[in-house]
Design an enzyme around this catalytic site. Structure first.
Site, PDB file in Angstrom:
ATOM      1  CD  GLU A 279      -2.929  -0.848  -0.088  1.00 34.85           C
ATOM      2  OE1 GLU A 279      -3.443   0.266  -0.284  1.00 34.85           O
ATOM      3  OE2 GLU A 279      -3.100  -1.812  -0.851  1.00 34.85           O
ATOM      4  CD1 TRP A 282      -1.284  -0.719  -4.028  1.00 32.68           C
ATOM      5  CD2 TRP A 282      -1.685   0.460  -5.880  1.00 32.68           C
ATOM      6  NE1 TRP A 282      -1.834  -1.566  -4.963  1.00 32.68           N
ATOM      7  CE2 TRP A 282      -2.088  -0.874  -6.107  1.00 32.68           C
ATOM      8  CE3 TRP A 282      -1.842   1.390  -6.911  1.00 32.68           C
ATOM      9  CZ2 TRP A 282      -2.643  -1.295  -7.317  1.00 32.68           C
ATOM     10  CZ3 TRP A 282      -2.390   0.968  -8.125  1.00 32.68           C
ATOM     11  CH2 TRP A 282      -2.774  -0.349  -8.315  1.00 32.68           C
ATOM     12  CD1 TRP A 311     -17.732  11.428 -18.402  1.00 29.45           C
ATOM     13  CD2 TRP A 311     -18.441   9.752 -17.117  1.00 29.45           C
ATOM     14  NE1 TRP A 311     -16.647  10.635 -18.136  1.00 29.45           N
ATOM     15  CE2 TRP A 311     -17.047   9.591 -17.346  1.00 29.45           C
ATOM     16  CE3 TRP A 311     -19.106   8.812 -16.330  1.00 29.45           C
ATOM     17  CZ2 TRP A 311     -16.319   8.535 -16.812  1.00 29.45           C
ATOM     18  CZ3 TRP A 311     -18.378   7.761 -15.798  1.00 29.45           C
ATOM     19  CH2 TRP A 311     -17.006   7.620 -16.044  1.00 29.45           C
ATOM     20  CG  ASN A 346      -8.659   1.956   0.321  1.00 33.80           C
ATOM     21  OD1 ASN A 346      -8.560   2.986  -0.336  1.00 33.80           O
ATOM     22  ND2 ASN A 346      -8.335   0.758  -0.171  1.00 33.80           N
ATOM     23  CD1 TRP A 364     -13.614   9.909 -14.623  1.00 32.07           C
ATOM     24  CD2 TRP A 364     -12.316  11.009 -13.185  1.00 32.07           C
ATOM     25  NE1 TRP A 364     -12.623  10.522 -15.358  1.00 32.07           N
ATOM     26  CE2 TRP A 364     -11.812  11.201 -14.504  1.00 32.07           C
ATOM     27  CE3 TRP A 364     -11.649  11.603 -12.120  1.00 32.07           C
ATOM     28  CZ2 TRP A 364     -10.681  11.973 -14.770  1.00 32.07           C
ATOM     29  CZ3 TRP A 364     -10.515  12.383 -12.380  1.00 32.07           C
ATOM     30  CH2 TRP A 364     -10.044  12.558 -13.690  1.00 32.07           C
ATOM     31  CD1 TRP A 387     -11.886   9.932  -6.131  1.00 35.65           C
ATOM     32  CD2 TRP A 387     -13.681   9.234  -7.255  1.00 35.65           C
ATOM     33  NE1 TRP A 387     -12.966  10.031  -5.285  1.00 35.65           N
ATOM     34  CE2 TRP A 387     -14.083   9.620  -5.954  1.00 35.65           C
ATOM     35  CE3 TRP A 387     -14.642   8.766  -8.144  1.00 35.65           C
ATOM     36  CZ2 TRP A 387     -15.411   9.550  -5.529  1.00 35.65           C
ATOM     37  CZ3 TRP A 387     -15.969   8.695  -7.718  1.00 35.65           C
ATOM     38  CH2 TRP A 387     -16.346   9.078  -6.427  1.00 35.65           C
TER      39      TRP A 387
END
Length: 476
Positions: A279, A282, A311, A346, A364, A387
């Protein structure tokens, strides 16, 4: 030669690269800039600004022990910063400014403008690697490009860390006192309403608090992190993200704590420690993406073809999502957690993001902006990366046909309904089976006081699949 330490997202004294470099070079004065119009333009949350100020007050006390005065100056936007820095350097006879690198496009342009302006006065601006283990551009593919797949990036990071583990820097020795008085730290900034005292108590300020959280997590929870991190009713995460985002603790400190528990291993050993180190990487990966593909910090999709997605403009549905009244309990509970605590678990971030972008087919960027305006741990790279991953528009993103079902996710990760009962007291009387989908109790009315689902999950899923399939097949 007087040195100026310009503090930004590095509000700590321990393991602060720029602080160590400045104090090693000469008598050091610290500076923090309050830039309210810039913060508003970047959608920084009011609770985050409050967190910055509270941590700045704690840091001022730490710096006082080192005899480093802390000055506070105001500039509406970053455009005013080069001239402000130039004047301050002239007044204090500063010959060098030290900063820890930041990576957004606007941040990079700000620093370059400052570097050029200061150079005209004979003042050097020194940038230091601090937020990351590796400088962007130093972890590349064999063809010389930035990695777009996390697992490949992580593999190279493991190799690099095994041979060159970044060390934590010791606290510098105190310097001789300077004839400069520190400025008062404001308790609030116009345009950013102070959060509730309850929220503040969830996030105490200061390095001591951050280090205690790290030690507690490493000693008591890290070994089971991989098993517990997805359950929002369980204290299975580190609760360090706000402190990392503000630089109250460093990623190096986090990595060393994990390695101590895992006997120096990165990819093997305790699964919980390995998972948490992943993590941290990341976080590193998304900051490298920010530099390698600057369009993602300018409101653009990483996958250019997805800019053509149709969208939906649905302001009423967007508002229902924002306010936690979608009729899907796990989504509503998560959005209420965000509103009241400045933070969201998360696993829930992924669930609510997929619901907005797939089931509601809303851009988004609307969700990214809402999160930044409310998260105490709001970080451009991590927030954008998360996102775009959920929306299937980003690097190494979830495949467009992978759409979380909020009902099954709720039942899987909150099986007893404890998280739902805490945030949705109107559903507290329901048993652990019914609470995930109260609409199923009565085909006509559902549960009194709680809205019906705003969308049919199956049909909305098909709508999202069709929208993605309408893109160029070669790019999907």
């Amino acid at each position: 030669m007087t040195q100026l330490l310009w503090l930004r997202s590095d509000l700590r004294a321990h393991d602060n690269t720029a602080l160590c470099a400045a104090m090693a070079a000469g008598p050091t004065v610290a500076l923090y800039l309050i830039t309210p119009q810039q913060w508003l333009a970047h959608d920084d949350a009011a609770c985050k600004v409050d967190f910055w100020l509270r941590n700045l007050s704690a840091l001022q006390q730490q710096l006082a022990l080192l005899n480093v005065p802390l000055l506070v100056r105001h500039a509406d936007t970053w455009r005013q910063v080069p001239a402000l820095l130039g004047d301050l350097c002239q007044n204090l006879q500063v010959r060098a400014v030290h900063v820890n690198e930041e990576y957004g496009v606007h941040e990079s342009r700000r620093d370059q403008a400052c570097r050029e302006h200061l150079a005209q006065q004979g003042v050097a601006l020194h940038s230091h690697l601090d937020q990351l283990f590796f400088a962007p551009g130093s972890v590349l593919t064999q063809s010389g490009g930035y990695f777009q797949v996390f697992s490949q990036f992580r593999k190279v990071c493991y190799q690099r860390l095994a041979t060159a583990l970044p060390a934590c820097r010791p606290l510098p020795a105190a310097q001789a006192p300077l004839p400069i008085t520190s400025d008062a730290i404001p308790s609030e900034v116009t345009g950013f309403a102070p959060p509730s005292e309850a929220l503040r108590q969830l996030w105490p300020a200061g390095e001591d608090e951050a280090l205690q959280r790290l030690q507690r997590f490493a000693g008591e929870q890290l070994e089971w992190y991989d098993q517990q991190r997805d359950f929002p009713a369980t204290p299975g995460t580190s609760q360090l993200s706000a402190y990392l985002a503000a630089g109250v603790i460093s990623p190096r400190q986090c990595l060393h704590a994990a390695l101590t528990i895992n006997r120096g291993e990165f990819a093997t050993g305790n699964p919980g420690a390995v998972c948490w180190i992943s993590e941290l990487l990341w976080r590193e990966f998304y900051k490298h993406i920010l530099v390698g593909y600057p369009r993602v910090s300018m409101g653009r999709a990483f996958r250019r073809d997805t800019e053509a997605l149709a969208w939906r403009h649905a302001p009423d549905e967007l508002a229902a999502w924002q306010e936690g009244r979608t009729g899907l309990p796990i989504v509503d509970a998560a959005m209420r957690q965000l509103r009241d605590t400045g933070w969201m678990h998360n696993r829930l971030r992924m669930i609510v993001a997929m619901f907005l972008t797939k089931n509601l087919l809303i851009d988004w960027r609307e969700g990214e902006r809402w999160f930044m305006r409310h998260l105490i741990d709001g970080d451009l790279a991590a927030n954008n990366g998360g996102w775009q991953w959920s929306a299937s528009t980003g690097t190494d993103a979830a495949p467009y046909f992978r759409i979380f079902n909020p009902l099954s996710q709720s039942a899987k990760f909150d099986p007893e309904g404890r998280f739902l009962r805490h945030w949705l007291p109107e559903l507290a009387s329901l048993n652990k089976h019914d609470i995930h989908n109260p609409d199923a109790l009565d085909g006509l009315f559902g549960v009194a006081g709680y809205p019906r689902p705003m969308v049919d999950l199956s049909r909305s899923r098909e709508r999202a699949l069709a929208a993605f399939k309408n893109l160029e097949p070669a790019h999907v």
